[in-house]
Design a protein around this motif. Structure first.
Motif, PDB file in Angstrom:
ATOM      1  N   ILE A 400       4.575  -2.694   5.934  1.00  0.00           N
ATOM      2  CA  ILE A 400       4.219  -1.747   6.539  1.00  0.00           C
ATOM      3  C   ILE A 400       4.235  -1.461   4.379  1.00  0.00           C
ATOM      4  O   ILE A 400       3.415  -0.716   3.480  1.00  0.00           O
ATOM      5  N   TYR A 401       5.437  -1.487   4.155  1.00  0.00           N
ATOM      6  CA  TYR A 401       6.088  -1.403   3.083  1.00  0.00           C
ATOM      7  C   TYR A 401       5.976  -1.643   2.004  1.00  0.00           C
ATOM      8  O   TYR A 401       5.710  -1.491   0.840  1.00  0.00           O
ATOM      9  N   ARG A 403       4.515  -5.185   1.905  1.00  0.00           N
ATOM     10  CA  ARG A 403       2.792  -5.507   2.042  1.00  0.00           C
ATOM     11  C   ARG A 403       2.682  -6.416   0.533  1.00  0.00           C
ATOM     12  O   ARG A 403       1.853  -5.211   0.168  1.00  0.00           O
ATOM     13  N   GLY A 404       1.878  -6.977   0.023  1.00  0.00           N
ATOM     14  CA  GLY A 404       1.083  -7.292  -1.401  1.00  0.00           C
ATOM     15  C   GLY A 404      -0.289  -6.960  -0.770  1.00  0.00           C
ATOM     16  O   GLY A 404      -1.227  -6.190  -0.970  1.00  0.00           O
ATOM     17  N   VAL A 405      -1.176  -8.169  -0.013  1.00  0.00           N
ATOM     18  CA  VAL A 405      -2.618  -7.915  -0.205  1.00  0.00           C
ATOM     19  C   VAL A 405      -2.923  -7.219   1.174  1.00  0.00           C
ATOM     20  O   VAL A 405      -2.357  -7.945   2.153  1.00  0.00           O
TER      21      VAL A 405
ATOM     22  N   TRP B 280      -7.655  -6.133  -0.464  1.00  0.00           N
ATOM     23  CA  TRP B 280      -7.322  -5.711  -1.310  1.00  0.00           C
ATOM     24  C   TRP B 280      -5.769  -5.334  -1.458  1.00  0.00           C
ATOM     25  O   TRP B 280      -5.262  -5.583  -1.230  1.00  0.00           O
ATOM     26  N   ASP B 281      -6.081  -5.240  -3.031  1.00  0.00           N
ATOM     27  CA  ASP B 281      -4.205  -5.560  -3.834  1.00  0.00           C
ATOM     28  C   ASP B 281      -3.782  -3.920  -3.536  1.00  0.00           C
ATOM     29  O   ASP B 281      -3.601  -3.480  -4.795  1.00  0.00           O
ATOM     30  N   ALA B 282      -3.066  -3.810  -2.356  1.00  0.00           N
ATOM     31  CA  ALA B 282      -2.366  -2.692  -2.283  1.00  0.00           C
ATOM     32  C   ALA B 282      -1.230  -2.457  -3.114  1.00  0.00           C
ATOM     33  O   ALA B 282      -1.514  -1.104  -3.447  1.00  0.00           O
ATOM     34  N   ALA B 283      -0.749  -3.427  -2.890  1.00  0.00           N
ATOM     35  CA  ALA B 283       0.834  -3.687  -3.735  1.00  0.00           C
ATOM     36  C   ALA B 283       0.992  -3.268  -5.448  1.00  0.00           C
ATOM     37  O   ALA B 283       2.062  -2.168  -5.802  1.00  0.00           O
ATOM     38  N   ARG B 318       2.671   4.576   2.062  1.00  0.00           N
ATOM     39  CA  ARG B 318       3.414   3.119   1.317  1.00  0.00           C
ATOM     40  C   ARG B 318       4.323   4.037   0.356  1.00  0.00           C
ATOM     41  O   ARG B 318       5.630   4.052  -0.033  1.00  0.00           O
TER      42      ARG B 318
END
Lengths: 408, 362
Positions: A400-401, A403-405, B280-283, B318
């Motif tokens: 969860i922490y 992950r990329g996309v 979507w690009d959460a990172a 996150r």
């Protein structure tokens, strides 16, 4: 170039399970079978035949496949009631002559798409009894690797675009298939055709009109095939449709209605339809007047909206398998004992296939998140969702922490 | 439907000056902007250029939709039929569900289908085909079939006078559908690269084109064949105090809001364009929020269940311990897209500025 199914090699006809029985006519010992009922036509600019020529080999081939379908579906019923098969399950028994007649008229370059009642079409187009059972049981040996289930069986190699779960939705998709067939065919050559099968209950879905208009507008080699089994789920056609002559529903598009319990009539009708479509004349509506013995699905006993007498009389008077058996016997092409022995063998084959299917393996957990997206250099890499918590936490996918996309 | 489209295809030649003035005042635009918009609509646009490249490089590529053979209501496909022929660029009936199904069938056989929904507001009759047929074809067939060659283009978003059915931004509906990809470019240059990437992507893509971007001058767009990768966000401005995230035409509004915050309060904003809504690009966003400790997300669509809700929820998971203020959403209101109150409804630069300031002063 087309990326997949339209390559020349894959378009080449694949040898069907039924062997060549459906295509080899006029061999020695052929018989002529007059139709007891005429084709009903709608704005059809050519004559429909009044008889079919066939022979022992063909008829035995139809009989064996149709009886296999029948036993397969009846076994599904038993296994469903025994709770081995779960989920939704729609059976085809009673309607066998429609699929059989279509396949006998077609070649496997012609693409086929149908509704959720798809087990028997799968059997004609790449599936085996065992792989169909395995699919129904949810095993990875199934035709769709256990990911589709009853309503979703496919074979790219055999141009079978599958069973679709949403009533009527396969029809505009079928129109797209026919467009692809036309697009890939050089001018002047005969095009392969596409057939979309749907029921009388689906026939009033708006999107069918949308597809029909496009098919006619662009003269696509498209067969709109209504399998009229008299009931849309539990509603009879008289109570659901202001026009029960489904073959006339294309308005200016020609249509033909035939006895869907007579495999020879379906075959000849489909041959004519294919010839019409593949020579640039545009689409056609074909209605097969048929009957399903089972209820709509396994949750429908099929006796609340019709009586048992109706089903019994249909079995006695119009059963599609009995029709073929009678032809064989009446024309001295086979004796009753020979047919009984074949039936016995098929019953055993189906039971053996069930046993074999039950030894299947449960799909791996990764199937849950496979086949949603693909990626990578050659688009062969599986793209995983961001996070999947597995029963064993250590085997969970992603974090969860970290992950990329997201969503991948 | 057709009579609604006409206001978008007026050009300065066919339109009387007094009518232009009326349209301008209704749109809240200045006169010269509308004139330049109509002038550009008659030329090759970024979308047009992308589709031309696709048609040139892929012999199975076809372009179809309502009025596209005539160039489309936004002139995106102008000249394509003449160049590639009526068998590859053609008009369809007004049948959105039929168009989608037809496109899926063509793609399932290996073709590249570039289908246009004339307005994103008209996409809803095709919802079943897109959600049930397109998105799940690969999954339900165990990868036997897919319709990766499918790209649905649809103009979306506000233009100042579109009213209820020519203004909506439906990205969140589709973002709720695993198997689809959802893309919304912010300007013409991005639009061309993202559209080419979408057309060539092996999965079905809903490509939403903010109508506002059609105004952007085509001279900004490189010639030739280039792609902008899907699923990768872009940091447009580096900043230290607050992360500001959006997609599509809203980026222009966000930039304005960031400028105000800098000019009036010396606030340094990090501005991020998501570019692809799903996946979507959460990172990239998370890396930024860990640095700034604050997040403002903005879109034109209504607030409740808009995609900003997903961004906010994901980012608090996150970055919980990095956050110094609640994640702020600056969105459309939970009303139908209004005709007369569009300027009140719109999440404009002032609302963005206010949210930025509130986050920083929390």
């Amino acid at each position: 170039m087309f990326r997949s199914a339209l390559t020349r090699s894959s378009l080449r006809a694949c040898a069907s399970q039924m062997g060549e029985t459906g295509k080899r006519a006029m061999s020695s010992g052929s018989i002529t079978v007059p139709f007891s009922r005429e084709y009903d036509t709608h704005k059809l600019p050519f004559e429909m035949p009044k008889e079919a020529v066939t022979n022992k080999e063909e008829l035995l081939g139809y009989f064996k496949l149709m009886y296999t379908m029948r036993r397969m579906e009846i076994t599904c019923d038993t296994e469903y009631k025994a709770r081995a098969i779960r989920g939704f399950c729609h059976l085809y028994d009673g309607q066998e002559a429609v699929a059989m007649g279509v396949e006998a008229a077609f070649d496997q370059k012609d693409s086929w798409i149908t509704s959720y009642r798809c087990h028997c079409i799968s059997l004609l187009r790449g599936g085996t009894v065992e792989s169909i059972f395995a699919e129904l049981l949810g095993y990875s040996e199934g035709v769709s690797h256990g990911k589709g289930g009853s309503m979703h069986m496919y074979s790219k190699k055999h141009n079978f675009y599958g069973g679709q779960g949403i009533v009527g939705a396969q029809v505009p998709v079928g129109v797209g298939l026919s467009f692809a067939a036309k697009y890939a065919t050089p001018p002047g050559e005969k095009t392969p055709v596409a057939i979309a099968m749907y029921g009388d209950g689906a026939a009033n879905q708006g999107q069918i009109w949308e597809g029909a208009n496009m098919a006619s507008l662009w003269k696509l080699p498209m067969i709109f095939c209504i399998e009229n089994n008299q009931y849309g789920m539990g509603t009879s056609k008289e109570r659901s449709s202001s026009n029960n002559k489904y073959y006339t529903m294309g308005n200016h598009i020609p249509g033909v209605r035939m006895d869907g319990m007579n495999v020879l009539m379906v075959r000849e009708g489909m041959k004519a339809a294919k010839e019409w479509c593949s020579t640039g004349n545009g689409p056609i509506y074909v209605e097969s007047d048929t009957y399903r013995y089972h209820g709509h699905s396994m949750s429908d006993p099929g006796t609340t909206y019709r009586n048992r007498d109706e089903i019994a009389s249909m079995r006695t008077a119009r059963d599609p398998i009995e029709y073929v058996k009678n032809l064989l016997v009446q024309h001295n092409l086979a004796d009753p004992q020979e047919l009984k022995n074949i039936e016995k063998d098929i019953r055993k084959e189906v039971q053996d296939a069930l046993k074999a299917a039950k030894n299947g393996s449960i799909p791996k957990f990764e199937e849950l998140y496979k086949d949603i997206y693909i990626g990578g250099e050659d688009n062969s890499k599986i793209v995983y969702p961001a996070y999947i918590r597995m029963p064993d936490r250590a085997k969970s996918i992603g974090s969860i922490y970290e992950r990329g996309v997201s969503g991948m | 439907m057709p009579d609604c489209h006409e206001s978008y295809i007026v050009n300065s030649q066919s339109c009387r000056p007094d009518l232009l003035t009326i349209l301008n005042s209704a749109a809240g635009l200045n006169h010269s902007l509308l004139l330049s918009l109509t002038a550009n609509l008659c030329r090759f646009t970024a979308i047009n250029s992308a589709m031309r490249v696709a048609l040139q490089t892929d012999p199975t590529a076809t372009v179809f939709g309502e009025d596209v053979a005539f160039g489309g209501v936004f002139r995106c496909s102008v000249g394509l039929k003449e160049e590639f022929g009526a068998s590859r660029v053609f008009n369809t009936p007004l049948s959105e569900q039929g168009i989608a199904g037809f496109a899926i069938g063509y793609a399932a056989m290996g073709g590249t289908a570039i289908a246009e929904m004339q307005f994103a507001d008209y996409i809803f009759p095709a919802m079943d085909q897109l959600v049930n047929e397109a998105a799940k074809y690969r999954y339900r067939s165990g990868n036997e079939f897919n319709c990766g060659g499918l790209t649905i283009r649809a103009p979306c978003g506000a233009v100042g006078h579109g009213g209820h059915y020519h203004s909506q931004s439906p990205e969140a509906y589709f973002a709720h559908t695993p198997g689809l990809k959802v893309v919304m470019p912010r300007d013409a240059r991005e639009a061309k690269g993202l559209l080419l990437a979408s057309i060539r992507d092996p999965d079905p893509v809903i490509f939403l084109e903010p109508k506002a971007l059609y105004r952007t001058s085509v001279e900004d767009v490189p010639d030739g064949d280039y792609e902008v990768p899907l699923g990768v966000a872009q940091v447009l401005r580096a900043g230290a105090d607050v992360t500001v995230v959006g997609w599509g035409a809203q980026l222009r509004v966000l930039a304005e809001g960031c400028d105000m915050a800098r000019a009036r309060d010396g606030i340094s904003c990090e501005l991020i364009d998501l570019r692809t809504v799903l996946p979507w690009d959460a990172a990239t966003v998370a890396a930024s929020v860990r640095k700034t400790g604050r997040l403002v997300v903005s879109h034109e669509a209504p607030r409740t269940c808009g995609f900003a809700a997903e961004v906010a929820a994901d980012l608090q998971e996150r970055c919980f311990l990095h956050l110094q203020a609640p994640v702020a959403r600056v969105c459309g209101y939970d009303t139908p897209f209004p005709l007369v109150f569009e300027r009140h409804y719109a999440p404009d630069a002032l609302k963005v500025y206010e949210a930025i300031k509130k986050a920083v002063n929390y």
